[in-house]
Design a protein around this motif. Structure first.
Motif, PDB file in Angstrom:
ATOM      1  N   LEU A 238       0.816  -1.213   0.000  1.00  0.00           N
ATOM      2  CA  LEU A 238       0.000   0.000   0.000  1.00  0.00           C
ATOM      3  C   LEU A 238       0.847   1.259   0.000  1.00  0.00           C
ATOM      4  CD1 LEU A 238      -2.901  -0.734   2.518  1.00  0.00           C
ATOM      5  CD2 LEU A 238      -3.156   0.076   0.166  1.00  0.00           C
ATOM      6  N   ARG A 239       2.075   1.147   0.437  1.00  0.00           N
ATOM      7  CA  ARG A 239       2.946   2.329   0.544  1.00  0.00           C
ATOM      8  C   ARG A 239       4.392   1.888   0.348  1.00  0.00           C
ATOM      9  NH1 ARG A 239       0.704   0.874   5.205  1.00  0.00           N
ATOM     10  NH2 ARG A 239      -0.978   2.353   4.864  1.00  0.00           N
ATOM     11  N   GLY A 240       5.294   2.902   0.219  1.00  0.00           N
ATOM     12  CA  GLY A 240       6.705   2.589   0.045  1.00  0.00           C
ATOM     13  C   GLY A 240       7.055   2.101  -1.345  1.00  0.00           C
ATOM     14  N   HIS A 241       6.178   2.393  -2.326  1.00  0.00           N
ATOM     15  CA  HIS A 241       6.488   2.005  -3.704  1.00  0.00           C
ATOM     16  C   HIS A 241       6.400   3.237  -4.605  1.00  0.00           C
ATOM     17  CE1 HIS A 241       2.195   2.102  -4.791  1.00  0.00           C
ATOM     18  NE2 HIS A 241       1.947   1.384  -3.707  1.00  0.00           N
ATOM     19  N   GLN A 242       6.754   3.044  -5.879  1.00  0.00           N
ATOM     20  CA  GLN A 242       6.918   4.169  -6.803  1.00  0.00           C
ATOM     21  C   GLN A 242       5.596   4.693  -7.364  1.00  0.00           C
ATOM     22  OE1 GLN A 242       9.123   3.185 -10.320  1.00  0.00           O
ATOM     23  NE2 GLN A 242       9.370   5.314 -10.991  1.00  0.00           N
ATOM     24  N   PHE A 243       4.490   4.018  -7.113  1.00  0.00           N
ATOM     25  CA  PHE A 243       3.241   4.334  -7.807  1.00  0.00           C
ATOM     26  C   PHE A 243       2.114   4.692  -6.827  1.00  0.00           C
ATOM     27  CE2 PHE A 243       5.517   0.979 -10.200  1.00  0.00           C
ATOM     28  CZ  PHE A 243       5.953   1.761 -11.265  1.00  0.00           C
ATOM     29  N   PRO A 244       2.264   5.777  -6.067  1.00  0.00           N
ATOM     30  CA  PRO A 244       1.235   6.123  -5.082  1.00  0.00           C
ATOM     31  C   PRO A 244      -0.067   6.615  -5.703  1.00  0.00           C
ATOM     32  CG  PRO A 244       2.908   7.837  -5.177  1.00  0.00           C
ATOM     33  CD  PRO A 244       3.422   6.695  -6.010  1.00  0.00           C
ATOM     34  N   ALA A 245      -0.012   7.153  -6.926  1.00  0.00           N
ATOM     35  CA  ALA A 245      -1.216   7.611  -7.646  1.00  0.00           C
ATOM     36  C   ALA A 245      -2.013   8.624  -6.837  1.00  0.00           C
ATOM     37  CB  ALA A 245      -2.094   6.420  -8.043  1.00  0.00           C
ATOM     38  N   THR A 246      -1.311   9.571  -6.228  1.00  0.00           N
ATOM     39  CA  THR A 246      -1.974  10.588  -5.400  1.00  0.00           C
ATOM     40  C   THR A 246      -2.183  11.916  -6.126  1.00  0.00           C
ATOM     41  OG1 THR A 246       0.186  11.127  -4.464  1.00  0.00           O
ATOM     42  CG2 THR A 246      -1.198   9.618  -3.203  1.00  0.00           C
ATOM     43  N   ASP A 247      -1.719  12.021  -7.365  1.00  0.00           N
ATOM     44  CA  ASP A 247      -1.971  13.227  -8.145  1.00  0.00           C
ATOM     45  C   ASP A 247      -3.469  13.291  -8.467  1.00  0.00           C
ATOM     46  OD1 ASP A 247      -2.236  15.174 -10.203  1.00  0.00           O
ATOM     47  OD2 ASP A 247      -0.191  14.796 -10.887  1.00  0.00           O
ATOM     48  N   PRO A 248      -4.150  14.388  -8.148  1.00  0.00           N
ATOM     49  CA  PRO A 248      -5.583  14.482  -8.472  1.00  0.00           C
ATOM     50  C   PRO A 248      -5.878  14.301  -9.951  1.00  0.00           C
ATOM     51  CG  PRO A 248      -4.941  16.234  -6.968  1.00  0.00           C
ATOM     52  CD  PRO A 248      -3.672  15.577  -7.413  1.00  0.00           C
ATOM     53  N   LYS A 249      -4.885  14.559 -10.795  1.00  0.00           N
ATOM     54  CA  LYS A 249      -5.089  14.397 -12.232  1.00  0.00           C
ATOM     55  C   LYS A 249      -4.849  12.967 -12.710  1.00  0.00           C
ATOM     56  CE  LYS A 249      -4.125  19.182 -13.567  1.00  0.00           C
ATOM     57  NZ  LYS A 249      -3.282  20.070 -14.401  1.00  0.00           N
ATOM     58  N   ASN A 250      -4.325  12.114 -11.846  1.00  0.00           N
ATOM     59  CA  ASN A 250      -4.193  10.705 -12.224  1.00  0.00           C
ATOM     60  C   ASN A 250      -5.572  10.201 -12.634  1.00  0.00           C
ATOM     61  OD1 ASN A 250      -4.262   7.704 -11.789  1.00  0.00           O
ATOM     62  ND2 ASN A 250      -2.138   8.035 -11.209  1.00  0.00           N
ATOM     63  N   ILE A 251      -5.641   9.475 -13.720  1.00  0.00           N
ATOM     64  CA  ILE A 251      -6.927   9.082 -14.279  1.00  0.00           C
ATOM     65  C   ILE A 251      -7.760   8.281 -13.281  1.00  0.00           C
ATOM     66  CG2 ILE A 251      -6.012   6.989 -15.380  1.00  0.00           C
ATOM     67  CD1 ILE A 251      -8.761   9.420 -16.722  1.00  0.00           C
ATOM     68  N   CYS A 252      -7.130   7.581 -12.358  1.00  0.00           N
ATOM     69  CA  CYS A 252      -7.910   6.814 -11.382  1.00  0.00           C
ATOM     70  C   CYS A 252      -8.662   7.730 -10.426  1.00  0.00           C
ATOM     71  CB  CYS A 252      -7.024   5.836 -10.612  1.00  0.00           C
ATOM     72  SG  CYS A 252      -6.036   6.537  -9.277  1.00  0.00           S
ATOM     73  N   ASN A 253      -8.217   8.979 -10.288  1.00  0.00           N
ATOM     74  CA  ASN A 253      -8.837   9.934  -9.363  1.00  0.00           C
ATOM     75  C   ASN A 253      -9.767  10.925 -10.052  1.00  0.00           C
ATOM     76  OD1 ASN A 253      -7.388   8.889  -7.098  1.00  0.00           O
ATOM     77  ND2 ASN A 253      -5.584  10.068  -7.727  1.00  0.00           N
ATOM     78  N   ARG A 254     -10.190  10.605 -11.254  1.00  0.00           N
ATOM     79  CA  ARG A 254     -10.983  11.569 -12.014  1.00  0.00           C
ATOM     80  C   ARG A 254     -12.450  11.182 -12.154  1.00  0.00           C
ATOM     81  NH1 ARG A 254      -7.586  14.681 -16.567  1.00  0.00           N
ATOM     82  NH2 ARG A 254      -9.389  16.054 -16.230  1.00  0.00           N
ATOM     83  N   GLY A 255     -12.923  10.317 -11.249  1.00  0.00           N
ATOM     84  CA  GLY A 255     -14.352  10.081 -11.132  1.00  0.00           C
ATOM     85  C   GLY A 255     -15.004  11.273 -10.457  1.00  0.00           C
ATOM     86  N   ARG A 256     -16.307  11.228 -10.245  1.00  0.00           N
ATOM     87  CA  ARG A 256     -16.989  12.425  -9.763  1.00  0.00           C
ATOM     88  C   ARG A 256     -16.709  12.710  -8.289  1.00  0.00           C
ATOM     89  NH1 ARG A 256     -23.224  10.513 -10.775  1.00  0.00           N
ATOM     90  NH2 ARG A 256     -23.299   8.779  -9.276  1.00  0.00           N
ATOM     91  N   ARG A 257     -16.143  11.753  -7.538  1.00  0.00           N
ATOM     92  CA  ARG A 257     -15.742  12.035  -6.158  1.00  0.00           C
ATOM     93  C   ARG A 257     -14.286  12.482  -6.050  1.00  0.00           C
ATOM     94  NH1 ARG A 257     -15.689   8.354  -2.122  1.00  0.00           N
ATOM     95  NH2 ARG A 257     -15.218   6.650  -3.563  1.00  0.00           N
ATOM     96  N   GLY A 258     -13.538  12.410  -7.158  1.00  0.00           N
ATOM     97  CA  GLY A 258     -12.149  12.858  -7.154  1.00  0.00           C
ATOM     98  C   GLY A 258     -11.186  11.919  -6.462  1.00  0.00           C
TER      99      GLY A 258
END
Length: 207
Positions: A153-173
């Protein structure tokens, strides 16, 4: 299985045309839909869950298959697939925080939960889970770890915490990103992983 921090397996580092794309418009100018890539969208009006593979086909091998298995007939599905004879990653890998393909954004605009399937390099079978949807992220990580797979869950290169990351672009952000190493995609229990992720999504409360 505990989620101890470790150093992640990096993607292969190389210079490629896709590194210069600022967004999908640049990719679409350089590449040809139907020849270099194709887009698959299956909307399900009764679902607010989207399962996506933005680097499917031959860009990140087997992520399309996992996405289809997770979505089944129940959830919205989006797949961007590389179909070139060669050089799919270098020509078509639009990094996740720049992935703004219009059909994907349209689908996600009506979805509360987003799960993005990805592939990364690595000769150890691991699942690296990121994204801004903390409860769903934890549930997905646990169900994969329960299969005996080294899940982080943590300590890796792919946290995907950028709001613009496509996984975070649903209607809840917020959303979830799952990176599967090459070893996991090639030799791991892909069907069991898909079923495990799917079980978490099926258990989400109706909105």
């Amino acid at each position: 299985m505990p989620f101890e921090p470790i150093l992640s397996r990096h993607r292969d580092v190389m210079s490629s045309p896709a590194d210069n794309y600022k967004g999908f418009t640049d990719l679409a100018t350089a590449q040809v839909e139907g020849t270099d890539y194709r887009v698959h969208v299956r909307a399900n009006a009764g679902s607010t869950v989207a399962v996506i593979a933005p680097h499917g086909g031959s860009i990140e091998q087997y992520t399309s298959d996992v996405a289809r298995d997770v979505a089944g007939a129940d959830f919205n599905l989006y797949i961007f697939e590389g179909i070139r004879h060669a050089g799919n990653y270098s020509a078509l890998h639009l990094t996740s925080h720049r992935f703004d393909e219009p059909r994907c954004l349209e689908l996600l605009s009506s979805c509360d939960h987003v799960v993005a399937l990805h592939g990364c390099a690595g000769d150890v079978q691991q699942a690296l889970v990121g994204g801004l949807d903390e409860p769903l992220k934890a549930a997905v990580a646990k169900t994969i770890a329960d299969l005996g797979i080294d899940t982080r869950l943590r300590g890796h290169q792919f946290p995907a915490t950028d709001p613009k990351n496509i996984c975070n672009r649903g209607r809840r952000g917020v959303g979830v990103q799952i990176e599967m190493t090459m070893a996991l995609r090639l030799h791991g229990p892909r069907e069991a992983i898909s079923a495990a992720i799917r079980s978490v999504l099926l258990a989400l409360p109706a909105v």
